[in-house]
Design a protein around this motif. Structure first.
Motif, PDB file in Angstrom:
ATOM      1  N   ILE A  33       0.835  -1.208   0.000  1.00 33.34           N
ATOM      2  CA  ILE A  33       0.000   0.000   0.000  1.00 33.34           C
ATOM      3  C   ILE A  33       0.864   1.250   0.000  1.00 33.34           C
ATOM      4  O   ILE A  33       0.592   2.226  -0.719  1.00 33.34           O
ATOM      5  CB  ILE A  33      -0.944  -0.015   1.225  1.00 33.34           C
ATOM      6  N   ALA A  34       1.935   1.232   0.807  1.00 30.29           N
ATOM      7  CA  ALA A  34       2.829   2.383   0.854  1.00 30.29           C
ATOM      8  C   ALA A  34       3.477   2.625  -0.508  1.00 30.29           C
ATOM      9  O   ALA A  34       3.572   3.768  -0.974  1.00 30.29           O
ATOM     10  CB  ALA A  34       3.904   2.162   1.918  1.00 30.29           C
ATOM     11  N   LEU A  35       3.931   1.559  -1.163  1.00 29.62           N
ATOM     12  CA  LEU A  35       4.533   1.699  -2.490  1.00 29.62           C
ATOM     13  C   LEU A  35       3.535   2.243  -3.503  1.00 29.62           C
ATOM     14  O   LEU A  35       3.907   3.008  -4.403  1.00 29.62           O
ATOM     15  CB  LEU A  35       5.076   0.347  -2.967  1.00 29.62           C
ATOM     16  N   LEU A  36       2.273   1.871  -3.346  1.00 29.46           N
ATOM     17  CA  LEU A  36       1.243   2.374  -4.256  1.00 29.46           C
ATOM     18  C   LEU A  36       1.087   3.883  -4.125  1.00 29.46           C
ATOM     19  O   LEU A  36       0.927   4.592  -5.126  1.00 29.46           O
ATOM     20  CB  LEU A  36      -0.097   1.675  -3.965  1.00 29.46           C
ATOM     21  N   PHE A  37       1.167   4.395  -2.897  1.00 29.91           N
ATOM     22  CA  PHE A  37       1.056   5.839  -2.686  1.00 29.91           C
ATOM     23  C   PHE A  37       2.335   6.570  -3.102  1.00 29.91           C
ATOM     24  O   PHE A  37       2.287   7.713  -3.543  1.00 29.91           O
ATOM     25  CB  PHE A  37       0.746   6.132  -1.212  1.00 29.91           C
ATOM     26  N   ILE A  38       3.489   5.905  -2.934  1.00 30.91           N
ATOM     27  CA  ILE A  38       4.755   6.533  -3.275  1.00 30.91           C
ATOM     28  C   ILE A  38       5.004   6.531  -4.782  1.00 30.91           C
ATOM     29  O   ILE A  38       5.743   7.382  -5.297  1.00 30.91           O
ATOM     30  CB  ILE A  38       5.912   5.808  -2.540  1.00 30.91           C
ATOM     31  N   LEU A  39       4.368   5.609  -5.503  1.00 31.09           N
ATOM     32  CA  LEU A  39       4.652   5.424  -6.925  1.00 31.09           C
ATOM     33  C   LEU A  39       4.556   6.702  -7.757  1.00 31.09           C
ATOM     34  O   LEU A  39       5.460   6.976  -8.561  1.00 31.09           O
ATOM     35  CB  LEU A  39       3.717   4.352  -7.498  1.00 31.09           C
ATOM     36  N   PRO A  40       3.497   7.533  -7.623  1.00 31.11           N
ATOM     37  CA  PRO A  40       3.463   8.765  -8.435  1.00 31.11           C
ATOM     38  C   PRO A  40       4.651   9.692  -8.189  1.00 31.11           C
ATOM     39  O   PRO A  40       5.225  10.241  -9.123  1.00 31.11           O
ATOM     40  CB  PRO A  40       2.138   9.428  -8.009  1.00 31.11           C
ATOM     41  N   ALA A  41       5.023   9.835  -6.909  1.00 29.89           N
ATOM     42  CA  ALA A  41       6.180  10.678  -6.597  1.00 29.89           C
ATOM     43  C   ALA A  41       7.469  10.072  -7.151  1.00 29.89           C
ATOM     44  O   ALA A  41       8.348  10.789  -7.627  1.00 29.89           O
ATOM     45  CB  ALA A  41       6.295  10.879  -5.086  1.00 29.89           C
ATOM     46  N   MET A  42       7.591   8.743  -7.093  1.00 32.45           N
ATOM     47  CA  MET A  42       8.777   8.082  -7.626  1.00 32.45           C
ATOM     48  C   MET A  42       8.877   8.266  -9.130  1.00 32.45           C
ATOM     49  O   MET A  42       9.967   8.483  -9.671  1.00 32.45           O
ATOM     50  CB  MET A  42       8.748   6.599  -7.273  1.00 32.45           C
ATOM     51  N   ILE A  43       7.741   8.195  -9.819  1.00 32.81           N
ATOM     52  CA  ILE A  43       7.741   8.405 -11.272  1.00 32.81           C
ATOM     53  C   ILE A  43       8.205   9.825 -11.589  1.00 32.81           C
ATOM     54  O   ILE A  43       9.029  10.045 -12.482  1.00 32.81           O
ATOM     55  CB  ILE A  43       6.340   8.137 -11.855  1.00 32.81           C
ATOM     56  N   GLY A  44       7.682  10.810 -10.852  1.00 32.69           N
ATOM     57  CA  GLY A  44       8.108  12.187 -11.052  1.00 32.69           C
ATOM     58  C   GLY A  44       9.585  12.383 -10.744  1.00 32.69           C
ATOM     59  O   GLY A  44      10.294  13.101 -11.459  1.00 32.69           O
ATOM     60  N   LEU A  45      10.084  11.734  -9.660  1.00 36.30           N
ATOM     61  CA  LEU A  45      11.496  11.848  -9.291  1.00 36.30           C
ATOM     62  C   LEU A  45      12.397  11.287 -10.391  1.00 36.30           C
ATOM     63  O   LEU A  45      13.407  11.898 -10.761  1.00 36.30           O
ATOM     64  CB  LEU A  45      11.744  11.114  -7.973  1.00 36.30           C
ATOM     65  N   VAL A  46      12.010  10.127 -10.913  1.00 37.35           N
ATOM     66  CA  VAL A  46      12.821   9.508 -11.966  1.00 37.35           C
ATOM     67  C   VAL A  46      12.766  10.324 -13.249  1.00 37.35           C
ATOM     68  O   VAL A  46      13.791  10.590 -13.891  1.00 37.35           O
ATOM     69  CB  VAL A  46      12.354   8.063 -12.219  1.00 37.35           C
ATOM     70  N   ALA A  47      11.547  10.764 -13.631  1.00 36.51           N
ATOM     71  CA  ALA A  47      11.368  11.452 -14.908  1.00 36.51           C
ATOM     72  C   ALA A  47      11.965  12.852 -14.915  1.00 36.51           C
ATOM     73  O   ALA A  47      12.534  13.282 -15.926  1.00 36.51           O
ATOM     74  CB  ALA A  47       9.882  11.509 -15.258  1.00 36.51           C
ATOM     75  N   PHE A  48      11.839  13.580 -13.788  1.00 31.12           N
ATOM     76  CA  PHE A  48      12.229  14.989 -13.775  1.00 31.12           C
ATOM     77  C   PHE A  48      13.523  15.275 -13.021  1.00 31.12           C
ATOM     78  O   PHE A  48      14.026  16.401 -13.077  1.00 31.12           O
ATOM     79  CB  PHE A  48      11.102  15.837 -13.184  1.00 31.12           C
ATOM     80  N   CYS A  49      14.066  14.288 -12.297  1.00 26.85           N
ATOM     81  CA  CYS A  49      15.315  14.506 -11.552  1.00 26.85           C
ATOM     82  C   CYS A  49      16.407  13.518 -11.970  1.00 26.85           C
ATOM     83  O   CYS A  49      17.482  13.923 -12.409  1.00 26.85           O
ATOM     84  CB  CYS A  49      15.053  14.398 -10.049  1.00 26.85           C
ATOM     85  N   LEU A  50      16.120  12.229 -11.828  1.00 28.28           N
ATOM     86  CA  LEU A  50      17.157  11.227 -12.055  1.00 28.28           C
ATOM     87  C   LEU A  50      17.589  11.177 -13.522  1.00 28.28           C
ATOM     88  O   LEU A  50      18.792  11.232 -13.828  1.00 28.28           O
ATOM     89  CB  LEU A  50      16.663   9.856 -11.588  1.00 28.28           C
ATOM     90  N   VAL A  51      16.622  11.067 -14.436  1.00 29.54           N
ATOM     91  CA  VAL A  51      16.954  10.976 -15.860  1.00 29.54           C
ATOM     92  C   VAL A  51      17.658  12.249 -16.353  1.00 29.54           C
ATOM     93  O   VAL A  51      18.697  12.170 -17.027  1.00 29.54           O
ATOM     94  CB  VAL A  51      15.698  10.672 -16.694  1.00 29.54           C
ATOM     95  N   PRO A  52      17.137  13.480 -16.048  1.00 24.75           N
ATOM     96  CA  PRO A  52      17.872  14.684 -16.469  1.00 24.75           C
ATOM     97  C   PRO A  52      19.270  14.783 -15.860  1.00 24.75           C
ATOM     98  O   PRO A  52      20.191  15.287 -16.511  1.00 24.75           O
ATOM     99  CB  PRO A  52      16.974  15.830 -15.976  1.00 24.75           C
ATOM    100  N   THR A  53      19.436  14.308 -14.609  1.00 30.29           N
ATOM    101  CA  THR A  53      20.760  14.349 -13.989  1.00 30.29           C
ATOM    102  C   THR A  53      21.740  13.456 -14.735  1.00 30.29           C
ATOM    103  O   THR A  53      22.874  13.863 -15.041  1.00 30.29           O
ATOM    104  CB  THR A  53      20.670  13.924 -12.512  1.00 30.29           C
ATOM    105  N   ILE A  54      21.306  12.237 -15.039  1.00 31.75           N
ATOM    106  CA  ILE A  54      22.174  11.315 -15.774  1.00 31.75           C
ATOM    107  C   ILE A  54      22.494  11.863 -17.162  1.00 31.75           C
ATOM    108  O   ILE A  54      23.644  11.820 -17.618  1.00 31.75           O
ATOM    109  CB  ILE A  54      21.514   9.922 -15.873  1.00 31.75           C
ATOM    110  N   ARG A  55      21.488  12.418 -17.828  1.00 32.73           N
ATOM    111  CA  ARG A  55      21.733  12.996 -19.154  1.00 32.73           C
ATOM    112  C   ARG A  55      22.662  14.210 -19.058  1.00 32.73           C
ATOM    113  O   ARG A  55      23.518  14.420 -19.929  1.00 32.73           O
ATOM    114  CB  ARG A  55      20.406  13.392 -19.793  1.00 32.73           C
ATOM    115  N   GLY A  56      22.495  15.021 -18.011  1.00 34.02           N
ATOM    116  CA  GLY A  56      23.366  16.172 -17.839  1.00 34.02           C
ATOM    117  C   GLY A  56      24.818  15.767 -17.631  1.00 34.02           C
ATOM    118  O   GLY A  56      25.734  16.400 -18.176  1.00 34.02           O
ATOM    119  N   VAL A  57      25.047  14.713 -16.844  1.00 36.86           N
ATOM    120  CA  VAL A  57      26.413  14.223 -16.637  1.00 36.86           C
ATOM    121  C   VAL A  57      26.992  13.730 -17.956  1.00 36.86           C
ATOM    122  O   VAL A  57      28.166  13.992 -18.280  1.00 36.86           O
ATOM    123  CB  VAL A  57      26.421  13.104 -15.585  1.00 36.86           C
ATOM    124  N   TYR A  58      26.185  13.023 -18.759  1.00 37.37           N
ATOM    125  CA  TYR A  58      26.655  12.563 -20.070  1.00 37.37           C
ATOM    126  C   TYR A  58      26.993  13.739 -20.978  1.00 37.37           C
ATOM    127  O   TYR A  58      28.053  13.759 -21.627  1.00 37.37           O
ATOM    128  CB  TYR A  58      25.591  11.676 -20.714  1.00 37.37           C
TER     129      TYR A  58
END
Length: 314
Positions: A33-58
């Motif tokens: 249940i906790a993962l279900l509630f966290i999932l939208p925030a995790m998607i946003g974190l990956v899409a708008f923070c993690l992926v741009p950070t990795i691309r920026g380093v590249y």
């Protein structure tokens, strides 16, 4: 004579259920249940923070403009940065701003927090201190830009009325950075004071009562009790404030645009100009990576030396 054998009830043949199994199943359900509630925030974190950070380093290892494909050049961007006089100037200007901003903001916010804790008990007064924080940075910058205008600003009108020479707050190399720091201190001091006030509320009252019974003065109580017990909160405030100060951009962009000359060209302004002014996204990405490393080191050093994860209340 036939002997009747009594058979135990069917329930007796069942293996006893392990008591820990039910708890584990309940915890597993809670985790799902906790993962279900966290999932939208995790998607946003990956899409708008993690992926741009990795691309920026590249991209920091490439030569890239928006009109072409990235071309791998290794560490050439980083080599060029350490030979770039504008980069070192931007770092010096940023450090000057951070020093003024953090010094003023911390002292003023601590004073306001003490006033809220001991004098200003009204919720209205406490809430009023937060009003500047809720105003958009662009609006705050424009407001003070007009008020401090050399010709028509009300502040210079008052200075002139007092018979003093007018001050080019945003047009002078000497005054530009202190003025920008003052504007951001005015905006954020209420929020910082609120964080410190929350830390003051967490200090047990009986500690002050014991100090009073021992005859400790208010000054001695402040330095021997309040400041040590407030250290974890102050460490958090310092980390957040320093990171935010290194990322100052909007106030500079609205008021001076990095001028006069390079007097207010902070590191974020330099990154913006390289990326969107010169379309050198590879070089700008390398600058961003260096800024990220600097902020990570500064935060680590602050938490290490201020012992932000420890409390004297234990």
């Amino acid at each position: 004579m036939t002997t009747l054998t009594k058979h135990p009830p069917a329930a007796a043949h069942k293996a006893p259920q392990r008591p820990g199994r039910g708890r584990r199943m309940a915890k597993l359900r809670d985790v799902r249940i906790a993962l279900l509630f966290i999932l939208p925030a995790m998607i946003g974190l990956v899409a708008f923070c993690l992926v741009p950070t990795i691309r920026g380093v590249y991209l920091s290892f490439t030569e890239y403009s928006i009109l072409g494909e990235p071309e791998w050049i290794g560490v050439d961007n980083y080599t060029a940065i350490f030979q770039d006089e504008l980069f070192w100037n931007a770092m010096a200007v940023t450090l000057q701003y951070v020093g003024i901003n953090i010094g003023l903001q911390t002292v003023i916010a601590l004073g306001l927090a003490l006033l809220m804790h001991r004098v200003a008990k009204s919720t209205f007064v406490r809430g009023a201190l937060l009003l500047p924080f809720f105003v958009a940075n662009v609006v705050v910058a424009l407001l003070w830009f007009w008020m401090l205008d050399y010709q028509l600003g009300i502040v210079n009108e008052i200075i002139s009325w007092l018979g003093l020479p007018r001050i080019a707050f945003f047009g002078s190399e000497q005054w530009a950075i202190p003025t920008i720091a003052f504007v951001n201190v005015w905006k954020h001091m209420g929020y910082t004071a609120l964080l410190i006030f929350a830390g003051l509320q967490a200090i047990p009252h009986h500690v002050y009562e014991v100090a009073s019974l021992d005859g400790a003065s208010h000054t001695r109580t402040f330095w021997s009790i309040t400041m040590p017990l407030l250290r974890p909160v102050l460490a958090l405030v310092m980390v957040v404030s320093v990171i935010g100060s290194f990322q100052v951009f909007d106030t500079v962009s609205i008021t001076t645009g990095g001028g006069p000359i390079n007097a207010t060209r902070v590191i974020q302004m330099y990154i913006y100009q390289k990326a969107f002014g010169e379309s050198d996204f590879g070089y700008a990405s390398a600058l961003s990576v260096i800024l990220f490393v600097i902020l990570a080191l500064v935060a680590f050093i602050q938490m290490k030396f201020l012992k932000g994860n420890e409390s004297d209340l234990d």
